[in-house]
Design an enzyme around this catalytic site. Structure first.
Site, PDB file in Angstrom:
ATOM      1  N   LYS A  13       0.884  -1.154  -0.157  1.00  0.00           N
ATOM      2  CA  LYS A  13       0.117   0.076  -0.002  1.00  0.00           C
ATOM      3  C   LYS A  13       0.928   1.452  -0.023  1.00  0.00           C
ATOM      4  O   LYS A  13       0.616   2.315  -0.895  1.00  0.00           O
ATOM      5  CB  LYS A  13      -0.896   0.060   1.281  1.00  0.00           C
ATOM      6  N   ARG A 171      -0.249  -9.507  13.173  1.00  0.00           N
ATOM      7  CA  ARG A 171      -0.814  -8.430  12.556  1.00  0.00           C
ATOM      8  C   ARG A 171      -1.542  -8.982  10.936  1.00  0.00           C
ATOM      9  O   ARG A 171      -2.724  -8.380  10.936  1.00  0.00           O
ATOM     10  CB  ARG A 171       0.516  -7.582  11.859  1.00  0.00           C
TER      11      ARG A 171
HETATM   12  P1  AP5 Z   1       4.900  -1.689   1.865  1.00  0.00           P
HETATM   13  O1  AP5 Z   1       4.588  -0.762   0.689  1.00  0.00           O
HETATM   14  O2  AP5 Z   1       5.455  -0.891   3.036  1.00  0.00           O
HETATM   15  O3  AP5 Z   1       3.785  -2.426   2.390  1.00  0.00           O
HETATM   16  P2  AP5 Z   1       2.269  -1.946   3.267  1.00  0.00           P
HETATM   17  O4  AP5 Z   1       1.190  -2.541   2.872  1.00  0.00           O
HETATM   18  O5  AP5 Z   1       2.294  -0.215   3.208  1.00  0.00           O
HETATM   19  O6  AP5 Z   1       2.571  -2.535   4.593  1.00  0.00           O
HETATM   20  P3  AP5 Z   1       2.707  -1.957   5.975  1.00  0.00           P
HETATM   21  O7  AP5 Z   1       3.345  -3.018   6.762  1.00  0.00           O
HETATM   22  O8  AP5 Z   1       3.305  -0.428   6.013  1.00  0.00           O
HETATM   23  O9  AP5 Z   1       1.112  -1.809   6.302  1.00  0.00           O
HETATM   24  P4  AP5 Z   1       0.319  -1.890   7.581  1.00  0.00           P
HETATM   25  O10 AP5 Z   1      -1.031  -1.530   7.167  1.00  0.00           O
HETATM   26  O11 AP5 Z   1       0.599  -3.100   8.448  1.00  0.00           O
HETATM   27  O12 AP5 Z   1       1.120  -0.875   8.658  1.00  0.00           O
HETATM   28  P5  AP5 Z   1       1.016   0.460   8.933  1.00  0.00           P
HETATM   29  O13 AP5 Z   1       2.349   1.452   8.882  1.00  0.00           O
HETATM   30  O14 AP5 Z   1      -0.127   1.221   7.905  1.00  0.00           O
HETATM   31  O15 AP5 Z   1       5.779  -3.044   1.462  1.00  0.00           O
HETATM   32  C1  AP5 Z   1       6.236  -3.847   2.231  1.00  0.00           C
HETATM   33  C2  AP5 Z   1       7.716  -4.147   1.844  1.00  0.00           C
HETATM   34  O16 AP5 Z   1       7.453  -5.083   0.738  1.00  0.00           O
HETATM   35  C3  AP5 Z   1       8.649  -3.114   1.522  1.00  0.00           C
HETATM   36  O17 AP5 Z   1       9.968  -3.812   2.004  1.00  0.00           O
HETATM   37  C4  AP5 Z   1       8.447  -2.973  -0.021  1.00  0.00           C
HETATM   38  O18 AP5 Z   1       9.685  -2.544  -0.549  1.00  0.00           O
HETATM   39  C5  AP5 Z   1       8.155  -4.415  -0.532  1.00  0.00           C
HETATM   40  N1  AP5 Z   1       7.146  -4.285  -1.672  1.00  0.00           N
HETATM   41  C6  AP5 Z   1       6.124  -3.781  -1.718  1.00  0.00           C
HETATM   42  N2  AP5 Z   1       5.631  -3.977  -2.675  1.00  0.00           N
HETATM   43  C7  AP5 Z   1       6.252  -5.078  -3.572  1.00  0.00           C
HETATM   44  C8  AP5 Z   1       6.172  -5.810  -4.787  1.00  0.00           C
HETATM   45  N3  AP5 Z   1       5.042  -5.705  -5.427  1.00  0.00           N
HETATM   46  N4  AP5 Z   1       6.897  -6.908  -4.953  1.00  0.00           N
HETATM   47  C9  AP5 Z   1       8.031  -7.150  -4.069  1.00  0.00           C
HETATM   48  N5  AP5 Z   1       8.200  -6.414  -2.816  1.00  0.00           N
HETATM   49  C10 AP5 Z   1       7.428  -5.430  -2.634  1.00  0.00           C
HETATM   50  O19 AP5 Z   1       0.481   0.627  10.376  1.00  0.00           O
HETATM   51  C11 AP5 Z   1       1.315   0.148  11.378  1.00  0.00           C
HETATM   52  C12 AP5 Z   1       0.412   0.006  12.581  1.00  0.00           C
HETATM   53  O20 AP5 Z   1      -0.195   1.241  13.065  1.00  0.00           O
HETATM   54  C13 AP5 Z   1      -0.652  -0.993  12.654  1.00  0.00           C
HETATM   55  O21 AP5 Z   1      -0.185  -2.173  12.976  1.00  0.00           O
HETATM   56  C14 AP5 Z   1      -1.615  -0.320  13.750  1.00  0.00           C
HETATM   57  O22 AP5 Z   1      -1.242  -0.700  14.990  1.00  0.00           O
HETATM   58  C15 AP5 Z   1      -1.406   1.345  13.314  1.00  0.00           C
HETATM   59  N6  AP5 Z   1      -2.310   1.496  12.655  1.00  0.00           N
HETATM   60  C16 AP5 Z   1      -2.135   2.343  11.631  1.00  0.00           C
HETATM   61  N7  AP5 Z   1      -3.239   2.800  10.982  1.00  0.00           N
HETATM   62  C17 AP5 Z   1      -4.371   2.319  11.876  1.00  0.00           C
HETATM   63  C18 AP5 Z   1      -5.798   2.394  11.636  1.00  0.00           C
HETATM   64  N8  AP5 Z   1      -6.345   2.975  10.602  1.00  0.00           N
HETATM   65  N9  AP5 Z   1      -6.355   1.962  12.653  1.00  0.00           N
HETATM   66  C19 AP5 Z   1      -5.948   1.357  13.839  1.00  0.00           C
HETATM   67  N10 AP5 Z   1      -4.395   1.201  13.782  1.00  0.00           N
HETATM   68  C20 AP5 Z   1      -3.850   1.633  12.902  1.00  0.00           C
END
Ligand code: AP5
Length: 219
Positions: A13, A171
């Protein structure tokens, strides 16, 4: 354009949101990044969120909603947004809908990035982020030019605390229970677009742009 990127942790994402925000001239808003920034600044919000994030659990809706409502009132959001990581529960989706109704707007599309669970675990445990500018890398699929050093700013690359394997598995369970129901929620509204997120980063971006173009031509 007002977009939501939906998908499990590690679906890409954040990676796709950065590209889309540039391509569609809208602002990228990541709730995870907002919490991490608040924590870096040592604000009460950041300190409150940290415990939940480290355990891989969702920050309570009330806390997230107040934070995102503030962010969505800022000037740079007027030309549209690409939300990454919000909404994550049906309650959050209802709040977003009401907020947009109040300003006579609606979401244009929700892009669901679909990736199998085994791929997600590899992506998350191999992710590294810059401790200074937040740029994202992956040890195998998108490594930095110099090991452990950010290409953009020379900062040190680190592993996020919640990217350790045991937290990643938790997660993914939390996602399936709380966030996956949003796929049907938005499908019923007729605004869900589904992209195959198991392809390489550029191919996913191309598919998302094609899906958006097709919809825009049809409407
Ligand atoms: P990346 O693009 O970082 O993936 P992502 O989907 O953004 O994953 P996140 O782990 O950031 O999402 P998340 O939703 O768990 O965490 P967030 O920070 O929002 O890609 C991941 C990896 O894969 C990277 O190394 C990238 O290079 C690689 N990659 C990407 N695409 C690829 C491809 N096509 N092929 C190969 N490699 C690829 O949230 C963190 C925490 O915050 C949550 O756990 C929660 O505690 C809190 N939080 C955030 N928002 C909320 C909410 N709305 N409500 C409640 N708690 C929340």
């Amino acid at each position: 354009m007002r977009l939501v990127l939906l998908g499990p942790p590690g679906a890409g994402k954040g990676t796709q949101a950065v590209k889309l925000a540039e391509e569609k001239s809208c602002v990228h808003i990541s709730t995870g990044d907002l919490f991490r920034e608040a924590l870096r600044k040592g604000t009460p919000l950041g300190v409150e969120a940290k415990g939940y994030m480290d355990r891989g659990e969702l920050v309570p809706d009330k806390v997230v909603v107040n934070m995102i409502l503030e962010r969505l009132k800022e000037d740079d959001v007027k030309n549209g947004f690409c939300l990454d990581g919000f909404p994550r529960t049906i309650e959050q989706a209802d709040v977003l809908e009401k907020l947009l109704e109040e300003i006579d707007e609606t979401l244009d599309y929700v892009i669901y990035i679909n990736v199998p669970r085994d791929v997600l675990v590899k992506r998350l445990t191999g992710r590294r982020v810059c401790s200074d500018c937040g740029a994202g890398y992956h040890l195998i699929s998108s490594p930095s030019e110099k090991e452990g050093i950010c290409n953009e700013c020379g900062g040190a690359l680190v592993q996020r605390d919640d990217d350790k394997e045991e937290t990643v598995v938790h997660r993914l369970d939390i996602y399936e229970e709380n966030t996956e129901p949003l796929v049907e929620y938005y499908r019923k509204q007729g605004i869900l677009l589904v992209a195959d997120g198991a392809q390489d980063i550029e191919s996913v971006n191309k598919e998302v742009l094609n899906l958006l173009d097709k919809e825009e031509r049809a409407n």
